[in-house]
Design a protein around this motif. Structure first.
Motif, PDB file in Angstrom:
ATOM      1  N   ASP A   1       3.795   8.664 -14.414  1.00 47.90           N
ATOM      2  CA  ASP A   1       4.370   9.954 -14.771  1.00 47.90           C
ATOM      3  C   ASP A   1       5.551   9.712 -15.716  1.00 47.90           C
ATOM      4  N   PRO A   2       6.110  10.769 -16.313  1.00 48.71           N
ATOM      5  CA  PRO A   2       7.197  10.571 -17.283  1.00 48.71           C
ATOM      6  C   PRO A   2       8.365   9.748 -16.751  1.00 48.71           C
ATOM      7  N   LYS A   3       8.739   9.963 -15.481  1.00 51.87           N
ATOM      8  CA  LYS A   3       9.851   9.186 -14.906  1.00 51.87           C
ATOM      9  C   LYS A   3       9.473   7.714 -14.820  1.00 51.87           C
ATOM     10  N   GLY A   4       8.250   7.435 -14.357  1.00 54.05           N
ATOM     11  CA  GLY A   4       7.800   6.051 -14.266  1.00 54.05           C
ATOM     12  C   GLY A   4       7.710   5.385 -15.619  1.00 54.05           C
ATOM     13  N   MET A   5       7.278   6.140 -16.634  1.00 56.29           N
ATOM     14  CA  MET A   5       7.199   5.591 -17.987  1.00 56.29           C
ATOM     15  C   MET A   5       8.580   5.233 -18.510  1.00 56.29           C
ATOM     16  N   ALA A   6       9.550   6.110 -18.272  1.00 57.27           N
ATOM     17  CA  ALA A   6      10.915   5.847 -18.722  1.00 57.27           C
ATOM     18  C   ALA A   6      11.487   4.613 -18.034  1.00 57.27           C
ATOM     19  N   GLU A   7      11.217   4.476 -16.727  1.00 56.69           N
ATOM     20  CA  GLU A   7      11.697   3.305 -15.989  1.00 56.69           C
ATOM     21  C   GLU A   7      11.064   2.025 -16.506  1.00 56.69           C
ATOM     22  N   MET A   8       9.763   2.078 -16.826  1.00 57.05           N
ATOM     23  CA  MET A   8       9.091   0.899 -17.337  1.00 57.05           C
ATOM     24  C   MET A   8       9.618   0.527 -18.721  1.00 57.05           C
ATOM     25  N   ARG A   9       9.876   1.524 -19.561  1.00 58.53           N
ATOM     26  CA  ARG A   9      10.452   1.240 -20.887  1.00 58.53           C
ATOM     27  C   ARG A   9      11.803   0.548 -20.748  1.00 58.53           C
ATOM     28  N   ASP A  10      12.636   1.046 -19.834  1.00 59.99           N
ATOM     29  CA  ASP A  10      13.949   0.419 -19.615  1.00 59.99           C
ATOM     30  C   ASP A  10      13.790  -1.011 -19.127  1.00 59.99           C
ATOM     31  N   LEU A  11      12.801  -1.235 -18.257  1.00 59.18           N
ATOM     32  CA  LEU A  11      12.563  -2.578 -17.734  1.00 59.18           C
ATOM     33  C   LEU A  11      12.131  -3.530 -18.851  1.00 59.18           C
ATOM     34  N   ILE A  12      11.255  -3.062 -19.730  1.00 60.37           N
ATOM     35  CA  ILE A  12      10.790  -3.905 -20.838  1.00 60.37           C
ATOM     36  C   ILE A  12      11.954  -4.281 -21.749  1.00 60.37           C
TER      37      ILE A  12
ATOM     38  N   LYS B   1       0.822  -1.213   0.000  1.00 58.57           N
ATOM     39  CA  LYS B   1       0.000   0.000   0.000  1.00 58.57           C
ATOM     40  C   LYS B   1       0.860   1.269   0.000  1.00 58.57           C
ATOM     41  N   LYS B   2       2.133   1.136   0.365  1.00 64.73           N
ATOM     42  CA  LYS B   2       3.032   2.290   0.385  1.00 64.73           C
ATOM     43  C   LYS B   2       3.755   2.486  -0.954  1.00 64.73           C
ATOM     44  N   TYR B   3       3.568   1.567  -1.876  1.00 64.28           N
ATOM     45  CA  TYR B   3       4.250   1.660  -3.168  1.00 64.28           C
ATOM     46  C   TYR B   3       3.631   2.758  -4.021  1.00 64.28           C
ATOM     47  N   SER B   4       4.467   3.414  -4.813  1.00 65.23           N
ATOM     48  CA  SER B   4       3.969   4.334  -5.842  1.00 65.23           C
ATOM     49  C   SER B   4       3.333   3.513  -6.957  1.00 65.23           C
ATOM     50  N   LEU B   5       2.618   4.187  -7.864  1.00 60.80           N
ATOM     51  CA  LEU B   5       1.989   3.470  -8.974  1.00 60.80           C
ATOM     52  C   LEU B   5       3.032   2.763  -9.821  1.00 60.80           C
ATOM     53  N   GLY B   6       4.161   3.437 -10.054  1.00 61.33           N
ATOM     54  CA  GLY B   6       5.216   2.810 -10.853  1.00 61.33           C
ATOM     55  C   GLY B   6       5.767   1.562 -10.195  1.00 61.33           C
ATOM     56  N   MET B   7       5.931   1.599  -8.873  1.00 62.42           N
ATOM     57  CA  MET B   7       6.416   0.425  -8.153  1.00 62.42           C
ATOM     58  C   MET B   7       5.394  -0.705  -8.194  1.00 62.42           C
ATOM     59  N   LYS B   8       4.118  -0.356  -8.102  1.00 63.21           N
ATOM     60  CA  LYS B   8       3.068  -1.374  -8.189  1.00 63.21           C
ATOM     61  C   LYS B   8       3.082  -2.055  -9.563  1.00 63.21           C
TER      62      LYS B   8
END
Length: 308
Positions: free
Chosen positions: A170-181, A137-144
């Motif tokens: 958000d843009p930072k979360g999107m960039a992190e997810m792209r890198d993860l993919i 429940k403490k995770y950000s959306l990107g972490m979830k």
């Protein structure tokens, strides 16, 4: 050794169709082919039929007609699901458990061998090792979202299916997810990624299928869909510049539009072409590479603006 093109596709559909009524057709006569080792972008506006297609490929809903194979087996069969990981729509976890404990629950439910080792490996892969003890429940959306990908990786799947994984980030979360993919799509693992964001698909995917109103409009590599590159030239006198350009070997077409010249040729020939125009007494004020974006291709194929 077989090339990716010679191997049987990991995902293949033939005339796959899903109708909910005589008026509502979510997926219409879909022919799709996803090869081993690629990151395949399933691109289309919201409501185009992407999620419905993925749900059929996972055996969550049945098609009205047509057929599909996933990992060489019927969708939803044990032979298929044992080798597939997926995040379709929003992943659900226990809010009062930690990220690690949530994955431990999933691993044991899925019968993962050596669950503790696999949980730690998945947390490391998605960059959550340092926050694994925090409650969900403490995770950000990107972490979830990343925890959802970690759950999909627990079985070390050959095929990973991700449905709009950057939605709401958000843009930072999107960039992190792209890198993860990009990271999880390396080697022999295949990723099938659905998205309505053309820039995302263009940056991450090796091949793309464009869908609109349930029908596949085009399929190919990003380079194939974007077509040949070219050059944009502003020069005086304009007509004389166009004449010189048409005489150069390897220039496939020359078009005058809005006071400039657009030509199809290898953009790396820019310095050579500039020199030839200068040698002909033509003044060049601007010369730059031109390449259609995936967005331009999408608009051309569908006749609609991107839906957000």
């Amino acid at each position: 050794m077989e090339s990716a093109e010679e191997r049987p596709p990991l995902v293949e559909t033939r005339g796959l169709t899903k109708r909910y009524s005589s008026r509502i057709t979510a997926v219409d006569d879909l022919y799709l082919s996803v090869r081993r080792g690629e990151v395949y972008g399933f691109l289309g506006p919201n409501g185009a039929g992407k999620t419905t297609t993925l749900r059929m490929l996972l055996g969550l809903i049945r098609p009205t007609s047509g057929s599909a194979t996933v990992m060489g087996a019927p969708p939803g069969s044990p032979q298929s699901l044992d080798r597939v990981g997926s995040v379709v729509e929003s992943p659900a976890f226990y809010p009062y458990l930690s990220g690690r404990d949530n994955l431990d629950v999933v691993a044991r439910l899925c019968g993962v061998e050596n669950p503790k080792k696999r949980v730690e490996k998945a947390l490391e892969q998605v960059g959550l090792s340092g926050r694994a003890s925090d409650k969900y429940k403490k995770y950000s959306l990107g972490m979830k979202q990343r925890l959802g990908v970690a759950a999909a990786l627990l079985k070390d799947p050959e095929l990973l299916i991700l449905d709009e994984p950057t939605n709401g980030l958000d843009p930072k979360g999107m960039a992190e997810m792209r890198d993860l993919i990009k990271q999880v799509g390396q080697g022999e693992r295949t990723v099938l990624l659905s998205s309505h964001l053309m820039s995302e698909v263009e940056q991450v995917c090796s091949r793309v299928g464009i869908i609109r109103k349930g029908r596949l409009r085009a399929e190919g590599s990003v380079a194939e869909l974007r077509g040949k590159g070219g050059l944009y030239v502003k020069a005086e006198p304009l007509e004389e510049a166009a004449r010189v350009l048409r005489s150069i070997e390897g220039v496939e077409s020359v078009e005058i539009k809005d006071g400039a010249i657009h030509l199809i040729t290898n953009p790396e020939r820019a310095s050579e072409i500039s020199a030839k125009l200068f040698a002909s007494g033509i003044s060049v004020s601007e010369l730059k590479a031109e390449q259609r974006s995936l967005e331009e291709v999408f608009l051309e194929l569908t006749g609609e603006e991107e839906e957000v």
